[in-house]
Structures are given as C-alpha cells and as structure tokens.
Motif scaffolding. Structure first.
Motif, PDB file in Angstrom:
ATOM      1  N   GLY A  90       0.818  -1.209   0.000  1.00 14.60           N
ATOM      2  CA  GLY A  90       0.000   0.000   0.000  1.00 14.60           C
ATOM      3  C   GLY A  90       0.842   1.244   0.000  1.00 14.60           C
ATOM      4  N   ALA A  91       0.257   2.349   0.462  1.00 15.95           N
ATOM      5  CA  ALA A  91       0.950   3.640   0.435  1.00 15.95           C
ATOM      6  C   ALA A  91       2.221   3.619   1.270  1.00 15.95           C
ATOM      7  N   ASP A  92       2.206   2.828   2.362  1.00 19.35           N
ATOM      8  CA  ASP A  92       3.381   2.781   3.237  1.00 19.35           C
ATOM      9  C   ASP A  92       4.594   2.195   2.530  1.00 19.35           C
ATOM     10  N   GLN A  93       4.370   1.400   1.494  1.00 17.97           N
ATOM     11  CA  GLN A  93       5.479   0.757   0.791  1.00 17.97           C
ATOM     12  C   GLN A  93       5.971   1.584  -0.397  1.00 17.97           C
ATOM     13  N   LEU A  94       5.336   2.715  -0.675  1.00 15.87           N
ATOM     14  CA  LEU A  94       5.681   3.479  -1.870  1.00 15.87           C
ATOM     15  C   LEU A  94       6.834   4.445  -1.652  1.00 15.87           C
ATOM     16  N   GLY A  95       6.988   4.938  -0.410  1.00 16.08           N
ATOM     17  CA  GLY A  95       7.971   5.981  -0.204  1.00 16.08           C
ATOM     18  C   GLY A  95       7.498   7.254  -0.876  1.00 16.08           C
ATOM     19  N   PRO A  96       8.415   8.167  -1.186  1.00 15.27           N
ATOM     20  CA  PRO A  96       8.014   9.388  -1.908  1.00 15.27           C
ATOM     21  C   PRO A  96       7.626   9.041  -3.347  1.00 15.27           C
ATOM     22  N   ALA A  97       6.331   9.149  -3.645  1.00 16.25           N
ATOM     23  CA  ALA A  97       5.837   8.723  -4.956  1.00 16.25           C
ATOM     24  C   ALA A  97       5.907   9.828  -5.990  1.00 16.25           C
ATOM     25  N   GLY A  98       6.476  10.965  -5.663  1.00 13.17           N
ATOM     26  CA  GLY A  98       6.537  12.054  -6.623  1.00 13.17           C
ATOM     27  C   GLY A  98       5.468  13.087  -6.339  1.00 13.17           C
ATOM     28  N   GLN A  99       5.845  14.338  -6.427  1.00 15.11           N
ATOM     29  CA  GLN A  99       4.926  15.427  -6.142  1.00 15.11           C
ATOM     30  C   GLN A  99       4.580  16.171  -7.432  1.00 15.11           C
ATOM     31  N   ALA A 100       3.441  16.819  -7.409  1.00 13.51           N
ATOM     32  CA  ALA A 100       3.006  17.570  -8.582  1.00 13.51           C
ATOM     33  C   ALA A 100       3.955  18.730  -8.857  1.00 13.51           C
TER      34      ALA A 100
END
Length: 655
Positions: free
Chosen positions: A246-256
C-alpha cells in the motif's frame, strides 16, 4: 389465505421461474401481469449444438435456451449475490425453462392454427406503451429502447418476436382466465371453515428439563463421537501468509510540478474557468400544431409548468435545473440546446423539430459562475495529481512484484526484496473462523479469504490479490492446508458431552410426550393425563382461536396452532419444538363450527381469491392442452449435456 396454503407447495426455483419467464420482459416489466409471459418464442437463437427439443418441426437450440437461463440467473443474483450457476440449476431450473419455451411455442402454433394474428401495428402500440422506453419528458424514445435492449443483450428483431409471442398468449389465455368464476356456495363453505373456532391445550416439554442428572460414561461418549463424527467435523482450514502492499510501501511517490498544475488548470475550463449554467423548462410534443399552441400560451403569460400540466406533465418532467450546454444537449439535442442557450432569460424558444417531436423551451434562469484563479485551486489540483501519481506508483510496484513471482521467486524472497511485513494466520476456515480464542479477521485479511481458498492446494503458487481498488493489495500465499476432519475426542470432550446430553434429553422428552399423547388418545382426560405424567409437565397452556386468526397474521404462525387445526377433536399429537429445544403436545378439546353468513365481505374476498386461483389454473391447463396437441419431441440427453456444460459439470438436477 388460499395463496398462503398454495405457497408451501412451491420450491424456490419454481417461484423464481414464475417471475422470469419471458426473456425480453425482464427488462421492461411488460407482460408480467395477468396470464402472459410463458417463455420466449424467438427462433433466431442460433444452431449451436444439438437441438434440445422441437415443436411442430421448429428446433429449440442450446444457444437460445442458455440465453434465457443466463438472464434468469442474472435476475436471481440480484436478489442473492452469492448464488452460483451450479446451485441455480441444481433443482431442475434448466429443464423448467425448456418446458416453458416448449409451452410458449405450442401456444403460438395453436393460435396460428386458429387463424389468430399479431400485426406489426399491435406490436408497435405495445412497445410505445412500455414505461422503461420513455425519455425524461415521458415520451417514447427509440434510443432509450435500444439502450435498454442492449443492456440485456437483446436486438430489436428478437425483442419484437418476444412481444408478438406475448400478445398471442394474451389473445388466447386472457379470455380463458377471465371466464373462471368460483361459485358462491364454495366460497361460503370455505369461509365457514375460516371462522371455525377450536379450543385446546398446548404443553411444552423442554429438553433441559430432562437433562438433569444425565452423566454419560467415557465409553458412551466414545460411541457417540464415533457415530457422529460428521457432526463434529471442522471444515478445511488453511494457514495463510500475506504481506500488504500500500501507500506505506511506496515511499516518496513524486509530487506535482508547477508545469503539471498549470496544464491541468489550463485544460479544465469547465471546472475552474468562468462558465454559465441555465435552468430550462422544456417539453416535447408530438405535432407542430400542439407545439405552436403550447408556445403561444406560454408567450401569452401562462406559466410553463401550468401549460405542461394541461398536457399531462408535472413540473419535474419539464424542469432541468443548472444545466450546462453540453448537459442539455444530452437531454434534447444540439439544435435545441443552441436555441435555449442563445435566448435571454424568460424567453421562449421553439417549436424546434427533432426525431422525438417538436420541442418548446423556456429559459427560467441564467446562472453565471465566476472562474477561480490558479492560486485559489493550486492545492486542490496538486492533491489530485499526487493521488494519481500514488496510484501509478502502486500499480508499478504491483507489476514488479508480479513479474518477480512469474520469474520463480518465492513468497519470502519477494516480500524481503520489497520490505513487505509478513503476517501469518493461525489455521482458519474459508469464513475466517479459527480454532483458538483471540483471533479476529483484520480488514486487510477479509478480502483475501475467498481467493486464498480458491487456490489449488497441490499448486499453491503465491499471487498478488486486491484488498481495495487502487489503494491496497497483498502478496498472498498458503503456508499449509489442514483437511476437514473431526478434532480428537480429547480436544472437544466437553462439546461432545453437551451434544450427547442434548440428544439423550430430547429422546427422553419425546418419550414422555408420546406417553401422555397415547393416554389422551386412549380416552384419558387431558387434565388427568398431564397430572399423572412423570416427570411433571410444568408448562400447559389453554388456547382458543379461529382458523381466520392464523391466516390473517403477517407473523410466522407457531407450529402448535397450525397443528390444532389439523387434528380431530379429542385427539392429541406430538410435534417437535423450535430449534430442537424440546417437544410439544397439542390437544384438540372442542370444535365450534363456523357460520360466515354474517360476514358477507369475507365470503366475497374468499370468492375473489378462489376465482383468481381458478383463472391461473385454467390458463395453465389451456396452455398444457395446447402443448399436448402439438407435435413435441425432447432430446433428454442433449438437455442434460447442455445443462451440465452451463453449470460447469454440476450434477444433474431432478429430472
């Protein structure tokens, strides 16, 4: 009353078939009343496989029967989402649908032989009166009809055939059903039964009353356990391993980025730019003369809603609030929308002709919505972009994990490679029950139970399963499988002992009840028989009521009251209690004959119900006679094979 007695004679499958008989009618509701709707006559179902049956030389193919069965199954699943096709077909449903189709074709052949016809005009008139085919203005809309038919997988030709077949049934069976009329004498006699009064006694003997003092030996428990191993069998259990993705495994997924935010703002004028919506009153009338008269009335000062009411429309039918131009084009068409959005507030546009008729529209209100500057919506746009990027990152992570599994990596290797926390469950059943205390199914585990128990235990390959769409997934594997089996007696001795005592107490309670009933049936007064019972029966209650009191209640009628009206005067009967908790002794002491002469409304109601029942049966008998008259052949082997193929090899139902 009568319907209640008849209802118990029907299985769930039969009841279901009474409501899904017509193929086309499941969309529209047309033909479901009265005596119509015995099946689809469509002959264009294809030629897939052997013919299942033939009526007057016309073959009934596997394709057309399966088509009707699948529609019936879809309807059934709306009421029972967990229903599978094997269960649906297990009670002879497939064969009943074949019989319905045969009956429908037989009626069609009989009607044609008698010179009855169904013209295209009759079909057209029936179709335009179907409510499901009306648009927002309440008028028949061919586009709406086609959308409805497409939803059900029907083409227009097939649908017209179904309507023609139902109209033929109506012509033949309608007069037959209307000719039935129950004699008043029969209704009066039955009404007399309804007001008949009975008085009696109901005694309850609870198993718990006889359980005191029962202390089974180890040998008795072992014998009981061995004789009832199936009762104590625990379903198959599995030890599952899963790791949440889930989200916890993504790390920083990139910002707009600023460029992305600006692009979204620039390309979304309907969301952020200045725009206009209008509240429009609109109507479609069949002729230009009617539309001209309507427009003249509104322009002359009559309110649009008042004028529409005179034409049979409500305010809700003709008012479309806060419409964008694109939205209103979907309600009317581009030309009507252009006129409505170019007219000033209060102006009347039209009549304008379209394929639906002649449109008249009035602009009730114009709403100007100011645009929002980029700075005001920057956070909103950034949040949406960030959410999209998280979904894309999660999808990418899931894809990499699935590729790793496809390359032969184990569950543990894959989990370690992506820093996933592994959770191992205790042995659990397919519904999440565990043998030990303290275990509860987590929200993450609940969606994984079904796929975990669908895995072949001989080839338990790990896989990625969805927990919540676009939000959470799980790497799932089976650690071990524990086959269904009863636990050792030593582990469940208390459970076995309780079951043994309950069974023995029930046997003793029944023996006591039967001794008392035999004494009453041999002539012993009921009060004396109860007083002499050993052990003593504490719960003996008098009852007195009419048969009508039972038939009118919406609640479930207690079994002893039903039994009171099914045994002769002076007799007693033993019946089981609710949930196996004991036994009842029902005694019928006195019967008072009923006289419904002072209740003419009851007699009339009873007569109406008898007439309705007789109408249905006459129509069914007529349909059956038409079938007997027709040349009908059935291919039992082909029917059995087609049904088994459709149910995935499920065993045959009752033939």
């Amino acid at each position: 009353m009568i319907a209640g007695f008849r209802k118990s004679l029907r299985s769930w499958a039969t009841v279901l078939l009474l409501f899904i008989a017509l193929v086309a009618i499941v969309v529209t509701g047309f033909g479901t009343g009265g005596v119509g709707g015995l099946g689809s006559l469509s002959g264009g179902g294809g030629t897939s496989g052997d013919a299942l049956a033939s009526v007057e030389g016309q073959d009934m193919t596997v394709t057309e029967v399966n088509d009707m069965v699948n529609r019936a199954y879809s309807r059934a699943r709306q009421q029972q989402p967990t229903l599978d096709m094997g269960t649906f077909l297990s009670q002879g449903t497939y064969e009943q649908i074949v019989d319905q189709l045969i009956t429908a074709r037989s009626i069609q052949a009989f009607g044609e032989a008698q010179g009855l016809i169904v013209s295209n005009r009759m079909i057209d008139r029936e179709i335009v009166n179907i409510p499901a085919f009306r648009n927002l203005t309440g008028q028949f809309d061919q586009n709406v009809m086609r959308q409805q038919l497409q939803t059900q997988g029907l083409n227009e030709t097939r649908f017209r055939q179904d309507v023609a077949q139902t109209l033929m049934q109506r012509q033949l069976l309608g007069p037959v059903a209307l000719g039935a009329r129950a004699p008043e004498g029969i209704a009066r006699e039955y009404s007399n039964l309804l007001v008949e009064r009975r008085r009696g006694l109901v005694a309850a003997i609870a198993n718990s009353q006889l359980a005191q003092g029962l202390n089974p030996t180890d040998a008795e428990l072992a014998t009981f356990y061995n004789a009832n191993r199936l009762t104590f069998t625990v379903p198959e259990r599995r030890v599952l391993k899963y790791a949440v993705i889930g989200a916890d495994q993504l790390g920083p997924a990139g910002q707009a980025t600023e460029a992305e935010i600006a692009a979204v703002y620039r390309n979304s004028p309907q969301s952020y730019g200045a725009r206009e919506t209008r509240t429009i009153q609109a109507i479609v009338l069949p002729t230009q003369a009617a539309a001209n008269a309507f427009a003249a009335r509104v322009r002359g000062g009559t309110s649009f809603v008042e004028a529409a009411a005179a034409a049979g429309f409500s305010a809700g039918d003709v008012t479309f609030a806060n419409q964008s131009r694109r939205q209103f084009e979907g309600v009317a068409n581009a030309e009507v929308a252009a006129a409505a959005f170019s007219a000033p507030q209060g102006a009347v546009a039209g009549p304008i002709r379209s394929e639906l008729g002649f449109h008249v529209a009035r602009v009730e209100a114009i709403n100007q919505i100011a645009g929002r500057p980029l700075e005001a919506v920057r956070g909103e746009i950034a949040a949406a972009i960030n959410a999209r990027k998280r979904v894309e990152a999660l999808s990418d992570l899931v894809s990499r994990i699935e590729e790793q599994l496809a390359d032969g990596a184990s569950f543990e290797e894959t989990a370690r490679a992506h820093n996933l926390a592994i959770v191992t469950t205790p042995p659990i059943t397919a519904v999440g029950e565990a043998g030990g205390p303290g275990f509860t199914v987590s929200p993450d585990l609940q969606p994984l139970l079904s796929p975990a128990f669908e895995v072949d235990p001989e080839q338990p390959e790990p896989a990625v399963e969805q927990i919540a769409a676009n939000e959470r997934f799980a790497l799932l594997a089976i650690d071990r499988v524990i086959p269904a089996a009863p636990p050792p007696l030593a582990q469940i001795r208390d459970l076995v002992r309780t079951a043994f005592i309950n069974q023995r107490a029930s046997q003793l309670a029944r023996q006591l009840a039967e001794r008392v009933a035999r004494a009453i049936n041999s002539g012993t007064p009921a009060a004396q028989a109860f007083a002499q019972a050993q052990p003593r029966i504490a719960s003996v209650r008098p009852v007195e009521l009419r048969r009508l009191d039972i038939s009118r209640t919406d609640q479930q009628v207690p079994a002893p009251l039903i039994t009171l009206f099914s045994i002769p005067q002076g007799r007693a009967r033993v019946i089981p209690g609710e949930n196996g908790g004991g036994w009842y002794i029902v005694v019928h002491e006195q019967r008072t004959a009923g006289d419904a002469g002072s209740l003419p409304q009851l007699i009339q109601q009873t007569r109406s119900e008898f007439t309705r029942s007789a109408s249905e049966e006459l129509a069914q008998q007529f349909a059956r006679a038409a079938q007997v008259r027709s040349q009908v052949t059935r291919n039992a082997a082909a029917i059995r094979s087609a049904r088994q193929a459709l149910s995935g090899g499920a065993p045959a139902g009752t033939e």
